[in-house]
Motif scaffolding. Structure first.
Motif, PDB file in Angstrom:
ATOM      1  N   GLU A 168      -1.668  -3.975   0.279  1.00 24.01           N
ATOM      2  CA  GLU A 168      -0.276  -4.057   0.273  1.00 24.01           C
ATOM      3  C   GLU A 168       0.394  -2.608  -0.174  1.00 24.01           C
ATOM      4  N   MET A 169       1.764  -2.833   0.588  1.00 26.62           N
ATOM      5  CA  MET A 169       1.843  -1.048   1.477  1.00 26.62           C
ATOM      6  C   MET A 169       2.935  -0.688  -0.064  1.00 26.62           C
ATOM      7  N   PHE A 170       3.451   0.511  -0.620  1.00 26.75           N
ATOM      8  CA  PHE A 170       3.966   1.110  -1.276  1.00 26.75           C
ATOM      9  C   PHE A 170       4.742   2.059  -0.394  1.00 26.75           C
ATOM     10  N   VAL A 171       5.956   2.364  -1.223  1.00 31.84           N
ATOM     11  CA  VAL A 171       7.290   3.426  -0.863  1.00 31.84           C
ATOM     12  C   VAL A 171       6.699   4.059  -2.224  1.00 31.84           C
ATOM     13  N   TYR A 172       6.934   5.591  -2.240  1.00 38.72           N
ATOM     14  CA  TYR A 172       7.204   6.471  -3.361  1.00 38.72           C
ATOM     15  C   TYR A 172       8.887   7.396  -3.129  1.00 38.72           C
ATOM     16  N   ASP A 173       9.711   7.273  -4.116  1.00 40.19           N
ATOM     17  CA  ASP A 173      10.614   7.999  -3.778  1.00 40.19           C
ATOM     18  C   ASP A 173      11.135   9.208  -4.191  1.00 40.19           C
ATOM     19  N   ILE A 174       9.972  10.325  -3.608  1.00 41.87           N
ATOM     20  CA  ILE A 174      10.501  11.441  -4.270  1.00 41.87           C
ATOM     21  C   ILE A 174      11.218  11.915  -5.466  1.00 41.87           C
ATOM     22  N   ALA A 175      12.753  12.041  -4.770  1.00 42.12           N
ATOM     23  CA  ALA A 175      13.868  11.975  -5.755  1.00 42.12           C
ATOM     24  C   ALA A 175      14.051  11.740  -7.425  1.00 42.12           C
ATOM     25  N   ASN A 176      13.697  10.170  -7.254  1.00 40.90           N
ATOM     26  CA  ASN A 176      13.817   9.548  -8.308  1.00 40.90           C
ATOM     27  C   ASN A 176      12.509   9.218  -9.351  1.00 40.90           C
ATOM     28  N   LYS A 177      11.582   9.465  -8.444  1.00 37.16           N
ATOM     29  CA  LYS A 177      10.160   9.616  -8.710  1.00 37.16           C
ATOM     30  C   LYS A 177       9.719   8.593  -9.520  1.00 37.16           C
ATOM     31  N   LYS A 178       9.916   7.482  -8.319  1.00 30.58           N
ATOM     32  CA  LYS A 178       9.171   6.015  -8.954  1.00 30.58           C
ATOM     33  C   LYS A 178       8.654   5.751  -7.556  1.00 30.58           C
ATOM     34  N   ALA A 179       7.862   4.733  -7.136  1.00 26.18           N
ATOM     35  CA  ALA A 179       7.541   3.789  -6.425  1.00 26.18           C
ATOM     36  C   ALA A 179       7.976   2.396  -6.785  1.00 26.18           C
ATOM     37  N   TYR A 180       7.601   2.057  -5.746  1.00 23.11           N
ATOM     38  CA  TYR A 180       7.768   0.043  -5.865  1.00 23.11           C
ATOM     39  C   TYR A 180       6.924  -0.058  -4.280  1.00 23.11           C
ATOM     40  N   PRO A 181       7.142  -1.549  -4.601  1.00 18.45           N
ATOM     41  CA  PRO A 181       6.087  -2.116  -2.813  1.00 18.45           C
ATOM     42  C   PRO A 181       6.847  -2.544  -2.905  1.00 18.45           C
ATOM     43  N   VAL A 182       6.883  -3.120  -1.107  1.00 15.26           N
ATOM     44  CA  VAL A 182       7.346  -3.307   0.118  1.00 15.26           C
ATOM     45  C   VAL A 182       7.616  -4.560   0.002  1.00 15.26           C
ATOM     46  N   VAL A 183       8.357  -5.303   0.232  1.00 18.79           N
ATOM     47  CA  VAL A 183       8.314  -6.551  -0.651  1.00 18.79           C
ATOM     48  C   VAL A 183       8.164  -7.325   0.970  1.00 18.79           C
ATOM     49  N   LEU A 184       6.742  -8.265   1.246  1.00 16.86           N
ATOM     50  CA  LEU A 184       6.940  -8.804   2.243  1.00 16.86           C
ATOM     51  C   LEU A 184       7.122 -10.819   2.721  1.00 16.86           C
ATOM     52  N   ASP A 185       7.568 -11.008   1.160  1.00 15.60           N
ATOM     53  CA  ASP A 185       6.816 -12.596   1.108  1.00 15.60           C
ATOM     54  C   ASP A 185       7.921 -13.581   1.725  1.00 15.60           C
ATOM     55  N   SER A 186       8.844 -12.963   2.850  1.00 12.49           N
ATOM     56  CA  SER A 186      10.026 -13.409   3.337  1.00 12.49           C
ATOM     57  C   SER A 186       9.451 -13.496   4.924  1.00 12.49           C
ATOM     58  N   LEU A 187       8.179 -13.100   5.607  1.00 13.89           N
ATOM     59  CA  LEU A 187       7.746 -13.390   6.167  1.00 13.89           C
ATOM     60  C   LEU A 187       7.998 -14.505   7.111  1.00 13.89           C
ATOM     61  N   GLU A 188       9.063 -14.571   7.964  1.00 10.28           N
ATOM     62  CA  GLU A 188       8.938 -16.042   9.089  1.00 10.28           C
ATOM     63  C   GLU A 188       7.101 -16.578   8.970  1.00 10.28           C
ATOM     64  N   GLY A 189       6.934 -17.616   9.070  1.00 10.28           N
ATOM     65  CA  GLY A 189       5.594 -18.857   9.286  1.00 10.28           C
ATOM     66  C   GLY A 189       4.149 -17.428   7.927  1.00 10.28           C
ATOM     67  N   LEU A 190       4.461 -17.283   7.356  1.00  9.58           N
ATOM     68  CA  LEU A 190       3.177 -16.391   5.991  1.00  9.58           C
ATOM     69  C   LEU A 190       2.609 -17.262   5.588  1.00  9.58           C
ATOM     70  N   ASP A 191       3.511 -18.651   5.763  1.00  7.68           N
ATOM     71  CA  ASP A 191       2.775 -20.081   4.905  1.00  7.68           C
ATOM     72  C   ASP A 191       1.894 -20.853   6.074  1.00  7.68           C
ATOM     73  N   TYR A 192       2.235 -20.433   7.231  1.00 10.01           N
ATOM     74  CA  TYR A 192       1.191 -20.960   8.176  1.00 10.01           C
ATOM     75  C   TYR A 192       0.076 -21.484   8.479  1.00 10.01           C
ATOM     76  N   ILE A 193      -0.217 -23.379   8.585  1.00 10.73           N
ATOM     77  CA  ILE A 193      -2.118 -23.380   7.935  1.00 10.73           C
ATOM     78  C   ILE A 193      -2.018 -23.843  10.061  1.00 10.73           C
ATOM     79  N   PRO A 194      -3.419 -23.072  10.277  1.00 17.09           N
ATOM     80  CA  PRO A 194      -3.901 -23.501  11.861  1.00 17.09           C
ATOM     81  C   PRO A 194      -3.943 -24.994  11.909  1.00 17.09           C
ATOM     82  N   GLU A 195      -3.578 -24.691  12.812  1.00 14.96           N
ATOM     83  CA  GLU A 195      -3.832 -26.721  13.861  1.00 14.96           C
ATOM     84  C   GLU A 195      -4.473 -27.110  13.302  1.00 14.96           C
ATOM     85  N   TYR A 196      -6.035 -26.492  13.757  1.00 13.18           N
ATOM     86  CA  TYR A 196      -7.698 -26.629  13.460  1.00 13.18           C
ATOM     87  C   TYR A 196      -7.559 -27.581  12.942  1.00 13.18           C
TER      88      TYR A 196
END
Length: 225
Positions: free
Chosen positions: A93-121
């Motif tokens: 899991e990747m995070f970004v830390y905003d130095i000026a605002n002193k806050k960290a938040y995750p990189v949101v990747l749940d919208s990637l195309e095919g993330l719920d892919y089920i293999p053909e086999y």
């Protein structure tokens, strides 16, 4: 009177020291709780306003033992080796830390195309339930443009059937998908490395619009495959 003057000077110095300490604490970085995960691959943006890092959870997979029959001692000796295929994968899991605002938040990747892919086999095994709750594997990057405006991530799936190239918005951790590569068997990974694709055909980033940026990125990535 001289004694009281010394005491007043000592108190003034102590007050200034305490004030400076508070100012330093206020400017200090935000403590990050790893929650049992390993933190590494810290990278800072070119203009020093964001820091990205990976949080990794290691599985407790059982290793294998490989016997060596031809040894200097003349006896069979065992060697510890990697775990077998099919064990639990690492979690990234990747995070970004905003130095000026002193806050960290995750990189949101749940919208990637095919993330719920089920293999053909899996169609060949109708009686077995396929489960892969988190297909995300290693997240490479970000590769930054020199002006710090754009950042690219290279993401692989843990079954090696998908790869995504995304544009990261460091202000909020959201991404825009630039390209998805998919193979039913095994995706061929072209490592971005030092090719500095964020320069995109040598075009100055400040003169490239968002839509043109995506088109140029996709064209160059596809030409590398």
């Amino acid at each position: 009177m001289g004694l009281f003057e010394v005491l007043r000077e000592r108190k003034a110095k102590k007050d200034k020291t305490e004030e400076a300490k508070k100012l330093l604490e206020a400017k200090g970085p935000l403590p990050i709780d790893p929650d049992g995960k390993s933190i590494y691959n810290q990278r800072i943006s070119p203009i020093g306003n964001y820091i990205s890092y990976l949080a990794t959870k290691s599985p407790t997979n059982k290793g294998t033992i490989v016997p060596h029959y031809v040894t200097e001692s003349g006896y069979t000796e065992d060697e510890d080796a990697r775990s077998k295929v099919g064990n639990e994968p690492y979690e990234y899991e990747m995070f970004v830390y905003d130095i000026a605002n002193k806050k960290a938040y995750p990189v949101v990747l749940d919208s990637l195309e095919g993330l719920d892919y089920i293999p053909e086999y899996t169609k060949d095994y109708p009686d077995k339930t396929y489960e892969n709750k988190n297909r995300l594997d290693y997240i490479d990057g970000p590769l930054w443009s020199e002006d710090g405006k754009y950042a690219v991530l290279d993401i692989n799936s843990n079954d090696y059937k998908d790869r995504w190239i995304v544009l990261l918005d460091p202000k909020n951790g959201t991404v825009t998908q630039l390209d998805r590569q998919h193979d039913e068997a095994w995706i061929a990974a072209q490592v971005l490395g030092d090719i500095q694709v964020v320069k995109w055909a040598g075009c100055p980033t400040e003169k490239v619009s968002g839509s043109n940026l995506k088109k140029q990125a996709i064209r160059i990535f596809m030409s590398l495959m």
